[in-house]
Design a protein around this motif. Sequence first.
Motif, mmCIF file in Angstrom:
data_model
loop_
_atom_site.group_PDB
_atom_site.id
_atom_site.type_symbol
_atom_site.label_atom_id
_atom_site.label_comp_id
_atom_site.label_asym_id
_atom_site.label_seq_id
_atom_site.Cartn_x
_atom_site.Cartn_y
_atom_site.Cartn_z
ATOM 1 N N TRP A 53 -26.659 27.281 -95.126
ATOM 2 C CA TRP A 53 -27.622 26.763 -94.732
ATOM 3 C C TRP A 53 -27.379 26.820 -93.201
ATOM 4 O O TRP A 53 -26.940 25.616 -92.545
ATOM 5 N N ASN A 54 -28.302 27.256 -92.390
ATOM 6 C CA ASN A 54 -28.534 27.192 -90.579
ATOM 7 C C ASN A 54 -29.930 25.612 -90.558
ATOM 8 O O ASN A 54 -30.978 26.580 -91.099
ATOM 9 N N GLU A 55 -29.780 25.213 -91.138
ATOM 10 C CA GLU A 55 -30.654 24.134 -90.377
ATOM 11 C C GLU A 55 -31.761 24.598 -89.143
ATOM 12 O O GLU A 55 -32.882 24.289 -89.470
ATOM 13 N N ALA A 56 -30.923 24.697 -88.090
ATOM 14 C CA ALA A 56 -32.082 24.769 -86.950
ATOM 15 C C ALA A 56 -33.072 25.760 -87.791
ATOM 16 O O ALA A 56 -34.142 25.642 -87.004
ATOM 17 N N ALA A 57 -32.389 27.385 -88.388
ATOM 18 C CA ALA A 57 -33.572 28.276 -88.648
ATOM 19 C C ALA A 57 -34.697 27.551 -89.100
ATOM 20 O O ALA A 57 -35.381 28.158 -88.882
ATOM 21 N N ALA A 58 -34.710 27.087 -90.154
ATOM 22 C CA ALA A 58 -35.018 26.443 -91.053
ATOM 23 C C ALA A 58 -35.979 25.683 -90.411
ATOM 24 O O ALA A 58 -36.986 25.387 -91.036
ATOM 25 N N ARG A 59 -35.475 24.228 -89.445
ATOM 26 C CA ARG A 59 -36.833 23.712 -88.536
ATOM 27 C C ARG A 59 -37.966 25.109 -87.893
ATOM 28 O O ARG A 59 -38.994 24.603 -87.297
ATOM 29 N N THR A 60 -37.119 26.181 -87.310
ATOM 30 C CA THR A 60 -38.163 26.529 -86.587
ATOM 31 C C THR A 60 -38.497 27.962 -87.792
ATOM 32 O O THR A 60 -39.984 27.607 -86.979
ATOM 33 N N VAL A 61 -38.491 28.425 -88.378
ATOM 34 C CA VAL A 61 -40.028 28.338 -89.500
ATOM 35 C C VAL A 61 -40.304 27.308 -89.915
ATOM 36 O O VAL A 61 -42.173 27.899 -89.919
ATOM 37 N N ILE A 62 -40.296 26.278 -90.000
ATOM 38 C CA ILE A 62 -41.565 25.168 -90.935
ATOM 39 C C ILE A 62 -42.644 25.100 -89.314
ATOM 40 O O ILE A 62 -43.440 24.627 -89.626
ATOM 41 N N SER A 63 -41.866 24.937 -88.272
ATOM 42 C CA SER A 63 -42.809 24.465 -87.266
ATOM 43 C C SER A 63 -43.663 26.006 -86.825
ATOM 44 O O SER A 63 -44.469 25.559 -86.645
ATOM 45 N N GLU A 64 -43.295 26.893 -87.182
ATOM 46 C CA GLU A 64 -43.983 27.922 -87.074
ATOM 47 C C GLU A 64 -45.200 28.106 -88.266
ATOM 48 O O GLU A 64 -46.264 28.548 -87.698
ATOM 49 N N ILE A 65 -44.290 28.156 -89.338
ATOM 50 C CA ILE A 65 -45.659 27.531 -90.368
ATOM 51 C C ILE A 65 -46.076 26.459 -89.973
ATOM 52 O O ILE A 65 -47.800 26.916 -90.289
#
Length: 315
Positions: A53-65
């Motif tokens: 799991w890539n937590e940084a990528a997940a946070r980026t996607v959540i921010s975009e959404i």
Amino acid sequence: MEDHRQDTGNGKAVNLKRWMSSLPAAISTMFKNKTAVLSDSSELRKETVDLGWNEAAARTVISEIEELLRRSAAARSASAGEDYSAEDLQLAEAIAEETRLAGANNISRTAAYLACYQACPELHWAFLAHMVSRNAGWNMTDLQSSRMADAIDAEEKRLTYRFLERCNALIFQDAYPQLRLYMKSRELGASRFHLLPYFHVSRFMRPFWERFWIDRGSALLTVGLIINEQNYIEKRVVRHPYFQKQVTDKLNFRLFSLAGLNQIVFPLSEAAEGDGAAGSKVRRLAGRTVSDFGSLQARIALGKSLYAMLMGYRA
């Protein structure tokens, strides 16, 4: 009129008698299944593999959404509009036709998912969708050839079949074009995810696909698709007043759920020790039900947990 009422009353009495006679077997099956689930779950927890799991990528996607959700309706409408080239439209129309043909029935949908996964093994969700679709096919078959067939009348069978078919057809209609867009993007060497609105795919999914195109993070994309497709059928089928009244609120449907007769089962395999001969595999089974979602972060966490469990990974 009196004869008709009498016939109706007799029919209901026969159905009730049939249901009562099948109840002991259903209860017995329920307890056996629940015991087996607890045992298998304990085994699955013994050995796990890192999810990656890539937590940084997940946070980026959540921010975009979250940014998409903050925009006004007018801004969203403007950003959704795309000027498609003739090449774009040709590609989109070809994928739309592929989706129509592959979505003809549950057998063709199941095969199409598997073909996507075999062509692009990084598309973990395609394999999960293949397995869910296979299970749906078995559940449809069970309506005519198991204890379920003895417990419900012809109209309930028809409605339950329609419920299962509707769920799986809608998911395919939404998800298959996404899978094919990725496959075509990979083939062309350039992202084509600006075409997602052509297929009326939720804006929620574009950040997941754009991130996946960059880092091929299968876990994050799979979680996004699990959440999106669950939400897609939640509004259109699961919480639809018609299906609630005709299927999901019925006592039989609830009993089948308690007994585990409509569970989804995923076989998970790992290489066995020894000579490594073909077919030498250890098989494990798992299943889980997802019923509700909270905030976006909670949905991400739930999807992550579900994906980890299904794939035999450690979240």
